[in-house]
Design an enzyme around this catalytic site. Structure first.
Site, mmCIF file in Angstrom:
data_model
loop_
_atom_site.group_PDB
_atom_site.id
_atom_site.type_symbol
_atom_site.label_atom_id
_atom_site.label_comp_id
_atom_site.label_asym_id
_atom_site.label_seq_id
_atom_site.Cartn_x
_atom_site.Cartn_y
_atom_site.Cartn_z
ATOM 1 N N ASN A 64 40.394 -37.580 6.419
ATOM 2 C CA ASN A 64 40.807 -38.402 6.837
ATOM 3 C C ASN A 64 42.290 -37.915 7.611
ATOM 4 O O ASN A 64 42.503 -36.890 7.324
ATOM 5 C CB ASN A 64 42.259 -39.110 5.859
ATOM 6 C CG ASN A 64 41.016 -40.630 5.114
ATOM 7 O OD1 ASN A 64 40.041 -41.011 5.875
ATOM 8 N ND2 ASN A 64 40.217 -40.682 3.456
ATOM 9 N N CYS A 73 31.087 -41.898 4.982
ATOM 10 C CA CYS A 73 32.258 -42.639 6.226
ATOM 11 C C CYS A 73 30.781 -43.835 7.089
ATOM 12 O O CYS A 73 30.830 -42.859 7.175
ATOM 13 C CB CYS A 73 33.125 -42.126 7.158
ATOM 14 S SG CYS A 73 33.745 -42.878 8.607
ATOM 15 N N GLY A 74 30.775 -44.862 7.098
ATOM 16 C CA GLY A 74 29.671 -45.564 7.565
ATOM 17 C C GLY A 74 30.301 -45.377 9.459
ATOM 18 O O GLY A 74 29.539 -45.302 9.361
ATOM 19 N N ASN A 75 30.828 -45.494 9.481
ATOM 20 C CA ASN A 75 31.371 -45.718 11.098
ATOM 21 C C ASN A 75 30.842 -44.009 11.882
ATOM 22 O O ASN A 75 29.772 -44.177 12.717
ATOM 23 C CB ASN A 75 32.567 -46.263 11.842
ATOM 24 C CG ASN A 75 32.972 -47.288 11.419
ATOM 25 O OD1 ASN A 75 31.765 -48.450 11.705
ATOM 26 N ND2 ASN A 75 34.094 -47.616 11.210
ATOM 27 N N HIS A 151 36.304 -48.911 -2.513
ATOM 28 C CA HIS A 151 36.926 -49.976 -2.259
ATOM 29 C C HIS A 151 37.664 -51.074 -2.823
ATOM 30 O O HIS A 151 36.835 -51.391 -4.021
ATOM 31 C CB HIS A 151 36.091 -50.530 -1.022
ATOM 32 C CG HIS A 151 35.831 -49.899 -0.298
ATOM 33 N ND1 HIS A 151 36.251 -49.768 1.383
ATOM 34 C CD2 HIS A 151 34.633 -49.022 -0.325
ATOM 35 C CE1 HIS A 151 35.483 -48.715 1.340
ATOM 36 N NE2 HIS A 151 34.699 -48.227 0.744
ATOM 37 N N GLU A 200 42.892 -48.772 5.339
ATOM 38 C CA GLU A 200 42.494 -47.098 5.132
ATOM 39 C C GLU A 200 43.091 -46.240 3.843
ATOM 40 O O GLU A 200 44.023 -45.572 4.466
ATOM 41 C CB GLU A 200 41.641 -47.083 5.972
ATOM 42 C CG GLU A 200 40.032 -46.970 7.241
ATOM 43 C CD GLU A 200 39.349 -45.796 7.300
ATOM 44 O OE1 GLU A 200 39.242 -44.840 7.097
ATOM 45 O OE2 GLU A 200 38.620 -46.687 8.045
ATOM 46 N N CYS A 209 36.295 -50.570 9.312
ATOM 47 C CA CYS A 209 35.982 -49.807 8.222
ATOM 48 C C CYS A 209 34.242 -49.919 8.073
ATOM 49 O O CYS A 209 34.405 -50.741 7.737
ATOM 50 C CB CYS A 209 36.843 -49.491 7.069
ATOM 51 S SG CYS A 209 36.117 -48.305 6.227
ATOM 52 N N GLY A 212 34.156 -49.730 4.009
ATOM 53 C CA GLY A 212 34.742 -51.515 4.035
ATOM 54 C C GLY A 212 33.971 -52.880 4.683
ATOM 55 O O GLY A 212 34.215 -53.433 4.121
#
Ligand SMILES: N[C@@H](CCC[C@H](N)C(=O)O)C(=O)O
Length: 266
Positions: A64, A73-75, A151, A200, A209, A212
């Protein structure tokens, strides 16, 4: 020493990507802080390291903007799919990625030699339960979801009323979450359409996110607001989430874009 990097974004969630097969970075925590700064650094939501793995095609580490390391991290996982294909690190369109929250499978959607979208098998969402945030907090109820990282999803009737810069940091540090938490505000617009804004953990307000969005879809289904498949609409773009319910795997589909290549001296 000069380090080549690529700035990429997925739904507006931007990270600096370094291929550590060529440029191993000994101090990613410090570099994430320095490089993420908008005026004196490159400017980003954090730093992502692409590496090798004995268990998968590639590995991902994600830091981060405050230098803390996250497990998933999805993205960034979608952007790594685009990076490894378009920079010639692989010709596969199904790529496995070793993360701190396990091995994820990426399915690359290729058009004219370019990856324009990626579907990620995000695994089975866990630790889904309602939470009572207690008195003295701006919101009382939320749904906790683990997508490998923590989350807290809070449903609201009107997103315009959410003062994200004020309530985000308060909830990120709520004592129920000793490792801090990513905070999503969600407003159901219609069946299968959810507006979401995020604060975040470790980076503050971002335009999107991925984990997210997954957590929001899970919380929407769990609370019977939106079962099945949903579009999660964020400030920087929309992700499509497919989830059949508790105990099943979740699939996230969305864009991945290169912003620019650069070289930085350390
Ligand atoms: N933006 C990411 C999540 C990045 C890590 C997160 N801030 C954490 O600390 O858990 C995504 O797209 O999932």
């Amino acid at each position: 020493m000069k380090i080549e990097f690529t700035k990429m974004q997925g739904a507006g969630n931007d990270y600096i990507y370094v291929n550590t097969l060529i440029y191993p970075l000994p101090n990613p925590e410090e570099l994430a802080v320095a490089w993420s700064r908008p005026h004196t650094g490159i400017g980003s939501d954090g730093l992502v390291l692409i590496g090798s793995s004995g268990k998968a095609d590639f590995s991902m580490r994600i830091f981060n903007a405050d230098g803390s390391e996250a497990k998933m991290c999805g993205n960034a996982s979608r952007c790594i799919g685009k990076y490894v294909y378009e920079y010639g690190l692989t010709r596969k369109t199904e790529v496995t990625l070793d993360t701190l929250s396990g091995i994820k499978t990426l399915r690359l959607h290729v058009e004219d030699g370019k990856v324009d979208a990626v579907t990620v098998d995000m695994g089975i969402p866990a630790e889904i339960h309602p939470v009572d945030l207690g008195e003295g907090y701006p919101y009382r109820e939320g749904i906790a979801v683990s997508m490998g990282n923590p989350h807290l999803v809070i449903f609201v009737d009107d997103m315009e009323q959410v003062d994200l810069p004020r309530v985000g940091p308060v909830l990120e540090h709520h004592p129920l979450f000793p490792d801090r938490v990513n905070v999503e505000f969600a407003q159901v617009l219609a069946p299968g359409r959810v507006r979401m804004r995020v604060w975040e953990r470790g980076s503050g307000i971002t335009m999107a996110c991925g984990t997210g969005a997954c957590a929001t879809a899970v919380a929407s289904a769990y609370t019977h607001r939106c079962p099945g498949e949903s579009d999660i609409i964020m400030d920087g773009g929309t992700l499509r989430i497919r989830w059949a319910g508790e105990g099943t795997r979740l699939f996230m589909t969305g864009p991945a874009e290169k912003v620019f290549d650069g070289v930085i001296t350390v």
